[in-house]
Scaffold this active site. Structure first.
Site, short mmCIF file in Angstrom:
data_model
loop_
_atom_site.label_atom_id
_atom_site.label_comp_id
_atom_site.label_asym_id
_atom_site.label_seq_id
_atom_site.Cartn_x
_atom_site.Cartn_y
_atom_site.Cartn_z
N VAL A 96 -55.00 18.54 -37.88
CA VAL A 96 -55.70 19.83 -37.86
C VAL A 96 -56.82 19.75 -36.82
O VAL A 96 -57.77 19.00 -36.98
CB VAL A 96 -56.29 20.17 -39.24
CG1 VAL A 96 -57.05 21.49 -39.19
CG2 VAL A 96 -55.19 20.23 -40.30
N LYS A 106 -8.54 14.06 -12.47
CA LYS A 106 -8.39 15.29 -11.69
C LYS A 106 -8.33 16.45 -12.67
O LYS A 106 -7.51 16.43 -13.60
CB LYS A 106 -7.13 15.23 -10.85
CG LYS A 106 -7.04 16.28 -9.75
CD LYS A 106 -8.06 16.02 -8.65
CE LYS A 106 -7.84 16.92 -7.45
NZ LYS A 106 -6.60 16.60 -6.72
N HIS A 107 -9.18 17.43 -12.49
CA HIS A 107 -9.24 18.60 -13.38
C HIS A 107 -9.37 18.18 -14.85
O HIS A 107 -8.65 18.67 -15.72
CB HIS A 107 -8.04 19.50 -13.16
CG HIS A 107 -8.00 20.11 -11.79
ND1 HIS A 107 -8.98 20.95 -11.31
CD2 HIS A 107 -7.11 19.95 -10.78
CE1 HIS A 107 -8.69 21.30 -10.07
NE2 HIS A 107 -7.57 20.71 -9.72
N ASN A 112 -0.86 19.06 -25.30
CA ASN A 112 -0.11 17.94 -25.85
C ASN A 112 -0.06 16.79 -24.85
O ASN A 112 0.13 17.01 -23.67
CB ASN A 112 1.32 18.36 -26.19
CG ASN A 112 1.39 19.25 -27.42
OD1 ASN A 112 0.80 18.95 -28.44
ND2 ASN A 112 2.12 20.36 -27.31
N HIS A 155 -8.52 19.63 -26.72
CA HIS A 155 -8.19 20.93 -26.12
C HIS A 155 -9.28 21.37 -25.13
O HIS A 155 -10.36 20.85 -25.14
CB HIS A 155 -8.04 21.99 -27.21
CG HIS A 155 -6.88 21.74 -28.11
ND1 HIS A 155 -7.02 21.32 -29.41
CD2 HIS A 155 -5.55 21.81 -27.88
CE1 HIS A 155 -5.83 21.19 -29.96
NE2 HIS A 155 -4.91 21.47 -29.06
#
Length: 530
Positions: free
Chosen positions: A69, A281-282, A424, A530
């Site tokens: 405080v 890649k990607h 997949n 995903h």
């Protein structure tokens, strides 16, 4: 918007990060601004020979309760919140002896840093700032009249305005700094709330906040018509967010995403056990291999799909050496990331100015807990990181033939890789190297076919008598719903399979494996990505 200036006559400074503090305070004093401060900040300013009042002189109350405080007082918050052109507010200030505070300089207790040091629960609690956020929010709300600064990088902007406007700041600056201040307290509270959820083992708290600190604005996002920026979160996980960029132009949005994918994949390979290389890649690995050294691992990884590797991202799990660096520069490469690099390797990469070289210091722990986030329309999907590691799994043989030691070694390797390939996923591997990768297909059988076809293409390029899928093993990130995908792998030459199992047609798939005389093991763990 009228850019009306507000003269700064009094500043309250209370900072944990004291970098640049004395220079800033000295410049404020040169403008005739009265300095008020707290605790260690006041001592530092006074030690520099500057006149400073303690906040207790302002409030009439001493700091108490171990400093918990000190600024929670009407004479502080009234001075910050009073609307200067409001007669009622002006009267209240006069009646209660409240002096206006025109500039607030606060950076918060180092809560994030304390957590990162694995400090005790009690230490983390004590590093939760209360007065700081309260003052920041008050000053930000009253930005028409008050300037608020939450990090040293903005000191110069304030000083520039004071110099230009005869000791005043503009509304444009005050609004920008207020917006930043609210974002800072939001990120701070997010770090605290997420820490509490972790401490209490609450997987789904009623409210989930996410915050981060800007690393840099990016040229564009995934595509040139999209805007983008890169933020660092409190989670101190080694990788692209913590790496030192030694050379090369600015990382793009896609570079950062792909480099993260590569470094998370390479972390599966213990550098003490083996040298390893991942080419991405990607956001999908297009070649992964272990070797006796880095150059051996790189060459094996490149052989999997040298076409896709062109213009790719390369991750290493050990210190990059000169020989490997020289070989890498023989083809177009966007980014190289490794824990470290020798001076000779750095000098070699420097001859290719467009290659971004990142040194992350260490590898992330694939077993470490953590959260991942994904946005959906109007929402946020939050889940724990996939920290399942194949070395910790109990592999269950389900076929008449058991895998050989060599097959088992390659099966584990392939399943490590499958964890980091978009579903997949089908991975063919041989001699601790990928020889065919099928990723991101709607049908698992298509992934098996694509991976086999890539192996055929690689064989043609390398002038091999047959594709390297002959005598390989195959990994699937999820169960085979039918035997068709397995039959494609068998036709490609696979002799052993690793998959999670759990399909209602497992018996059909196992029979197909037995009929072909191949070995199959179940992991019981799925690696959807995903």
């Amino acid at each position: 918007m009228t850019d009306h200036p507000r003269k700064v006559t009094r500043a309250l400074l209370s900072v944990s990060d004291k970098s640049g503090l004395i220079e800033f305070a000295r410049a404020l004093a040169a403008h005739g601004i009265d300095l008020v401060s707290t605790g260690g900040t006041a001592k530092a300013i006074a030690a520099a020979g500057l006149k400073v009042s303690d906040v207790s002189d302002l409030t009439g109350f001493p700091e108490m309760m171990d400093g918990r405080v000190k600024t929670l007082h009407p004479k502080v918050h009234g001075g910050l919140l009073a609307i200067r052109d409001n007669a009622e507010h002006a009267k209240a200030m006069k009646d209660h002896g409240i002096s206006q505070i025109d500039l607030l300089v606060v950076n918060l207790y180092p809560f994030e840093e304390t957590v990162a040091k694995n400090a005790s629960y009690e230490d983390c609690i004590e590093n939760i700032d209360i007065g700081g956020p309260a003052m920041i929010r008050a000053a930000s709300k009253n930005h028409d009249d008050v300037t608020v600064v939450v990090e040293p990088s903005d000191y110069q902007s304030v000083l520039d305005e004071l110099a230009t406007n005869k000791g005043a700041t503009t509304l444009t600056l005050r609004r920008r700094l207020a917006a930043k201040a609210y974002a800072r307290t939001a990120a701070y509270d997010a770090a605290i709330s997420n820490w509490f959820a972790d401490q209490l083992k609450i997987d789904a708290p009623d409210f989930r906040a996410v915050g981060g600190k800007l690393v840099e604005a990016l040229r564009y996002g995934e595509n040139p018509h999209q805007t983008a920026a890169f933020y660092r979160t409190p989670e101190l996980r080694p990788g692209v967010s913590s790496a030192r960029q030694v050379q090369g132009k600015q990382l793009s949005y896609n570079n950062i995403n792909d480099t993260d994918a590569a470094y998370e994949c390479i972390a599966e390979f213990d550098a003490k056990r083996t040298a390893a290389c991942v080419i991405v890649k990607h956001a999908n690995p297009c070649g992964v291999a272990e070797g006796s050294n880095l150059i051996d691992a790189y060459r094996k990884a490149l052989a999997c799909d040298s076409t896709s590797a062109f213009g790719g991202i390369i991750a290493m799990n050990r210190t990059l050496d000169a020989e490997t660096a020289q070989t890498i520069t023989e083809i177009l490469t966007e980014v190289i990331i490794a824990p470290d690099a020798t001076e000779e390797a750095i000098a070699i990469i420097a001859k290719r100015r467009n290659i971004r070289l990142l040194l992350a210091g260490s590898l992330p722990d694939p077993r470490a807990p953590g959260l991942t986030y994904k946005t959906v329309a109007g929402g946020l999907l939050v889940q724990s990181r996939d920290n399942a590691v194949v070395d910790d799994m109990i592999l269950k043989p389900v076929t008449k033939r058991q895998p050989t030691d060599a097959e088992l070694r390659d099966l584990k390797f392939a399943f490590r890789v499958a964890k980091h390939v978009k579903s997949n996923t089908i991975i063919y591997a041989k001699d601790l190297a990928t020889v065919g990768i099928g990723a991101g297909q709607m049908s698992r059988v298509d992934s098996a076919r694509i991976a086999a076809r890539k192996a055929q293409d690689a064989a043609a390029e390398l002038k091999l008598a047959e594709p390297m899928t002959k005598g390989s093993v195959v990994a699937s990130d999820a169960f085979f719903p039918f035997a068709d995908g397995l039959l494609v792998a068998i036709e490609a030459g696979a002799t052993a399979v690793i998959q999670p199992g759990g399909s209602i047609r497992d018996d059909e798939v196992i029979k197909a494996a037995d009929d072909a005389g191949i070995a199959m093991v179940f992991t019981g763990v799925r690696h959807f990505k995903h």
